[in-house]
Write an enzyme that holds these catalytic residues in place. Sequence first.
Site, PDB file in Angstrom:
ATOM      1  N   GLY A   1      99.522  46.780  12.242  1.00  9.75           N
ATOM      2  CA  GLY A   1     100.485  47.237  13.240  1.00  9.75           C
ATOM      3  C   GLY A   1     100.204  48.645  13.725  1.00  9.75           C
TER       4      GLY A   1
ATOM      5  N   HIS B   1      91.578  33.818   9.636  1.00  9.33           N
ATOM      6  CA  HIS B   1      92.937  34.312   9.437  1.00  9.33           C
ATOM      7  C   HIS B   1      93.917  33.463  10.245  1.00  9.33           C
ATOM      8  CE1 HIS B   1      90.950  37.741   7.714  1.00  9.33           C
ATOM      9  NE2 HIS B   1      90.546  38.223   8.873  1.00  9.33           N
TER      10      HIS B   1
ATOM     11  N   ARG C   1      92.225  35.626   5.230  1.00 11.41           N
ATOM     12  CA  ARG C   1      91.257  34.967   4.364  1.00 11.41           C
ATOM     13  C   ARG C   1      90.715  35.951   3.333  1.00 11.41           C
ATOM     14  NH1 ARG C   1      86.004  33.545   8.009  1.00 11.41           N
ATOM     15  NH2 ARG C   1      84.657  35.236   7.309  1.00 11.41           N
TER      16      ARG C   1
ATOM     17  N   CYS D   1      89.330  42.651  13.551  1.00  5.97           N
ATOM     18  CA  CYS D   1      89.570  41.304  14.077  1.00  5.97           C
ATOM     19  C   CYS D   1      91.056  41.043  14.283  1.00  5.97           C
ATOM     20  CB  CYS D   1      88.972  40.268  13.137  1.00  5.97           C
ATOM     21  SG  CYS D   1      89.493  40.454  11.405  1.00  5.97           S
TER      22      CYS D   1
ATOM     23  N   ASN E   1      87.418  36.101  12.063  1.00  9.52           N
ATOM     24  CA  ASN E   1      87.127  37.528  11.867  1.00  9.52           C
ATOM     25  C   ASN E   1      85.651  37.853  12.044  1.00  9.52           C
ATOM     26  OD1 ASN E   1      86.326  36.472   9.187  1.00  9.52           O
ATOM     27  ND2 ASN E   1      86.262  38.621   8.597  1.00  9.52           N
TER      28      ASN E   1
END
Length: 346
Positions: free
Chosen positions: A200, A225, A173, A145, A306
């Site tokens: 990343g 999130h 979360r 997500c 998510n």
Amino acid sequence: MAVQGIIRVAINGYGVIGKRVADAVAVQKDMALAGVADIATDWRPRAALHKGYSLYGATSEHAASMRAAGLDVSGTLDDLLEAADIVVDCTPKHLASKNIEIYRRLGIKYIVHGGETHESTGHSFVAEANYASAVGRDGTRVVSCNTTSIIRTLSALKRHGLLDRARGTLLRRATDPWESHQGGIMNTLVPEPEIPSHQGPDAQSVDPDLDVVTMAVKVPETLAHLHYWSVQLTREASKDEVLDAFRTSSRIALIRISDGLSAINSVKELMADLGRPHDSLYEVALWEDMLKVQGNELFYAYMVDNQAIVVPETIDAIRALTGAEPDAETSIRDTNDSLGIGSLGL
């Protein structure tokens, strides 16, 4: 591809993601849900049967225990796979990578999700970034997500020649809402122990040219999130130019604090008011009135659901792998139309 242009889709794992993908498949004009496989005997598979979905046990033993619990079971996962053109694996983290061996042995196309490694499939997928490279493949991995949101937003800037490098802080979360009574965290914050956090490098599995670093912390809430980003642009730009870049992605929704959408709970409430299944926010919800440009520096924040954001990506991946639709824009448009993406009315 299946007979008469209909793709028969199997769902292995009827949990948080599986049930949402199943519902999305069911409303596609070019797809049919062959069935869902699981191991549970509680309320979750009963909900699947209530919706009219064919239910299968992951193994013969699981099928037997499900029948003993009074569930109408159509067979085993092997039976389901024989009736399908492609399987979407929504089983728990790391289990899907083991299931890939089964799918390859049976010669069925397969999709796994972000809990698995890039190496498990050799291809990671976000529709707006690399749809073409997935067309006709045996399998792909729809990224997580958070990674999906990163690729959507940074790709929009990159397409406009604005992206130099990006640094993001993710407030993650703690757990899914439906199981928050079983665990999660309370009265604390838990930082990921390494910088960069895994999102990343995961984004670079989709686009290796991205200069992106992420940091993440787990927070005691379960709704969604929240990301904060600092982006070095290639040149000075106006706020309007940056917003126009984001608007080129149909899966980025620009929202405003001035409209009362000042927190993630209010955005989720909007999804409920719009009648979205499971209150799903399929888009990246990016606050346009918070966004700030100072010369060649850009700062913005957005929300990630998510449980929902990977659902449209999964639908597009089904079309790409089966070769049912070789054109990314056509598939994205069809998916968006079927799920109401881009219709927030703001």
